[in-house]
Design an enzyme around this catalytic site. Sequence first.
Site, PDB file in Angstrom:
ATOM      1  N   ASN A  84      23.744  25.049  30.553  1.00 21.00           N
ATOM      2  CA  ASN A  84      23.693  23.640  30.954  1.00 21.00           C
ATOM      3  C   ASN A  84      24.251  23.564  32.376  1.00 21.00           C
ATOM      4  O   ASN A  84      25.455  23.646  32.577  1.00 21.00           O
ATOM      5  CB  ASN A  84      24.541  22.816  29.974  1.00 21.00           C
ATOM      6  CG  ASN A  84      24.715  21.380  30.422  1.00 21.00           C
ATOM      7  OD1 ASN A  84      24.012  20.909  31.327  1.00 21.00           O
ATOM      8  ND2 ASN A  84      25.647  20.671  29.790  1.00 21.00           N
ATOM      9  N   LYS A 110      24.342  21.112  34.373  1.00 18.90           N
ATOM     10  CA  LYS A 110      24.907  19.804  34.734  1.00 18.90           C
ATOM     11  C   LYS A 110      24.396  19.389  36.120  1.00 18.90           C
ATOM     12  O   LYS A 110      23.268  19.726  36.469  1.00 18.90           O
ATOM     13  CB  LYS A 110      26.440  19.840  34.657  1.00 18.90           C
ATOM     14  CG  LYS A 110      26.910  20.407  33.301  1.00 18.90           C
ATOM     15  CD  LYS A 110      28.369  20.187  33.015  1.00 18.90           C
ATOM     16  CE  LYS A 110      28.704  20.809  31.661  1.00 18.90           C
ATOM     17  NZ  LYS A 110      30.086  20.546  31.246  1.00 18.90           N
ATOM     18  N   HIS A 128      25.104  14.772  25.039  1.00 20.59           N
ATOM     19  CA  HIS A 128      26.239  15.529  25.605  1.00 20.59           C
ATOM     20  C   HIS A 128      27.444  14.593  25.754  1.00 20.59           C
ATOM     21  O   HIS A 128      27.284  13.417  26.090  1.00 20.59           O
ATOM     22  CB  HIS A 128      25.849  16.136  26.951  1.00 20.59           C
ATOM     23  CG  HIS A 128      26.860  17.125  27.439  1.00 20.59           C
ATOM     24  ND1 HIS A 128      28.017  16.726  28.064  1.00 20.59           N
ATOM     25  CD2 HIS A 128      26.909  18.470  27.359  1.00 20.59           C
ATOM     26  CE1 HIS A 128      28.734  17.810  28.344  1.00 20.59           C
ATOM     27  NE2 HIS A 128      28.085  18.878  27.931  1.00 20.59           N
ATOM     28  N   GLU A 141      29.533  14.228  28.023  1.00 23.19           N
ATOM     29  CA  GLU A 141      29.639  13.570  29.335  1.00 23.19           C
ATOM     30  C   GLU A 141      28.723  12.344  29.385  1.00 23.19           C
ATOM     31  O   GLU A 141      29.068  11.324  29.992  1.00 23.19           O
ATOM     32  CB  GLU A 141      29.304  14.579  30.450  1.00 23.19           C
ATOM     33  CG  GLU A 141      30.459  15.564  30.645  1.00 23.19           C
ATOM     34  CD  GLU A 141      30.052  16.946  31.128  1.00 23.19           C
ATOM     35  OE1 GLU A 141      28.931  17.122  31.630  1.00 23.19           O
ATOM     36  OE2 GLU A 141      30.881  17.872  30.988  1.00 23.19           O
ATOM     37  N   GLU A 150      30.697  20.916  20.598  1.00 20.00           N
ATOM     38  CA  GLU A 150      31.477  21.080  21.819  1.00 20.00           C
ATOM     39  C   GLU A 150      32.701  20.172  21.775  1.00 20.00           C
ATOM     40  O   GLU A 150      32.604  18.975  22.075  1.00 20.00           O
ATOM     41  CB  GLU A 150      30.633  20.702  23.038  1.00 20.00           C
ATOM     42  CG  GLU A 150      29.363  21.502  23.182  1.00 20.00           C
ATOM     43  CD  GLU A 150      28.816  21.409  24.605  1.00 20.00           C
ATOM     44  OE1 GLU A 150      28.708  22.456  25.251  1.00 20.00           O
ATOM     45  OE2 GLU A 150      28.518  20.295  25.062  1.00 20.00           O
ATOM     46  N   GLY A 192      34.911  22.632  30.215  1.00 18.29           N
ATOM     47  CA  GLY A 192      35.289  22.743  31.621  1.00 18.29           C
ATOM     48  C   GLY A 192      36.783  22.889  31.848  1.00 18.29           C
ATOM     49  O   GLY A 192      37.265  22.745  32.979  1.00 18.29           O
ATOM     50  N   SER A 240      33.978  26.050  27.530  1.00 15.78           N
ATOM     51  CA  SER A 240      34.654  27.176  28.183  1.00 15.78           C
ATOM     52  C   SER A 240      34.237  28.534  27.610  1.00 15.78           C
ATOM     53  O   SER A 240      35.065  29.437  27.470  1.00 15.78           O
ATOM     54  CB  SER A 240      36.181  26.993  28.139  1.00 15.78           C
ATOM     55  OG  SER A 240      36.555  25.814  28.845  1.00 15.78           O
TER      56      SER A 240
END
Length: 251
Positions: free
Chosen positions: A9, A11, A94, A96, A166, A172, A213
Site C-alpha cells: 500500500n 499510500k 483503510h 486512514e 491492521e 507506521g 509495521s
Amino acid sequence: MRTPFVAGNWKMNKSADAAVSFVREIASQLEAIDGIDIAVCPPFVALPGVAAALAGSRVGVGAQNMYYEESGAYTGEISPTMLQGLCRYVILGHSERRALFGETDDGVNKKILAALAHQLTPIVCVGESLAQNEAGETQSFVSGQVRAAFAGLSDWQAAVCVVAYEPIWAIGTGRSATSQQAEDIIRTSVRDVLTDLFGPDTAQAIRIQYGGSVTVDNIAEYMRQPDIDGALVGGASLKSSFVDLVRSAVV
Ligand code: PGA
C-alpha cells in the site's frame, strides 16, 4: 490451501513517473518468487502507468480506495467502472480513510458490494485504535467491523474478499503487533466471525492479512501463524527491499 498474498500500500507516495520506474526496477525480481500472490497499490494517477508496466505480469495492481456509485456528481471520486479492467484489487476501509476522511462501516460495506459487482477484489481493512486496545475492546470492535463490512454478501462474494487486520497503533509506528497477538485477533475476531456468517468452507477460503509495521525482519513470524495468510505493507513496500520482504513471506 490458501495462497499467501502480500500487497504493498503505497499510500500518498511516488509520482506517476517514479511509480513506473520503481515497478520496472522490482517487477522481474517479484515475478521470480513462486508460491505467493503479490500486488502493488499505487496512487490513482499512477495506476494506468503501473498497470501498463505490469501487463502480463503475475504481480497484480490495486487501487487504494473507490466510491460506490458508477458515475455522477461526486467531485474528486473514482468509480468502480473506472477501475474495472485497470486493476484487480481495491483497498477499502483503510483506517486512514476511516479516521481522516470520515468513512463509515456502512459506506465501506457499499464499496465492497460495488467492487464485487465490477469484478474487483476488495482488500477490506479492519483494526482497533490504541485506546480501544487498552480498554480491552479489540475483539468486540473488530468483530463488529467485520460483520458490518460483510453485511449482505453471498458466500461466493465473501470468498473472493481479502481481509487486512491492521491495528491502528501499529501502522507506521514501528510498533508491530506480536505475531501471536495478530493471530489471536485474526482467529477470534475475523475468521470465527466469518465462519459464523458464511460457514466454515467459505471462512477457510478467505485470505486474511496482517498489516502494521511489517518489515523484511518480521514478515516470516506472521506467516508462520495458521490464520495469517499474508500482509498489507505500507512503508516497507516503497523501497526495492520489498522484494526481500516478499521472498521472506514464503516460508
Ligand atoms: P505500515 O502501513 O506498514 O507503514 O505500518 C500499513 C498500512 O497502513 O497498510
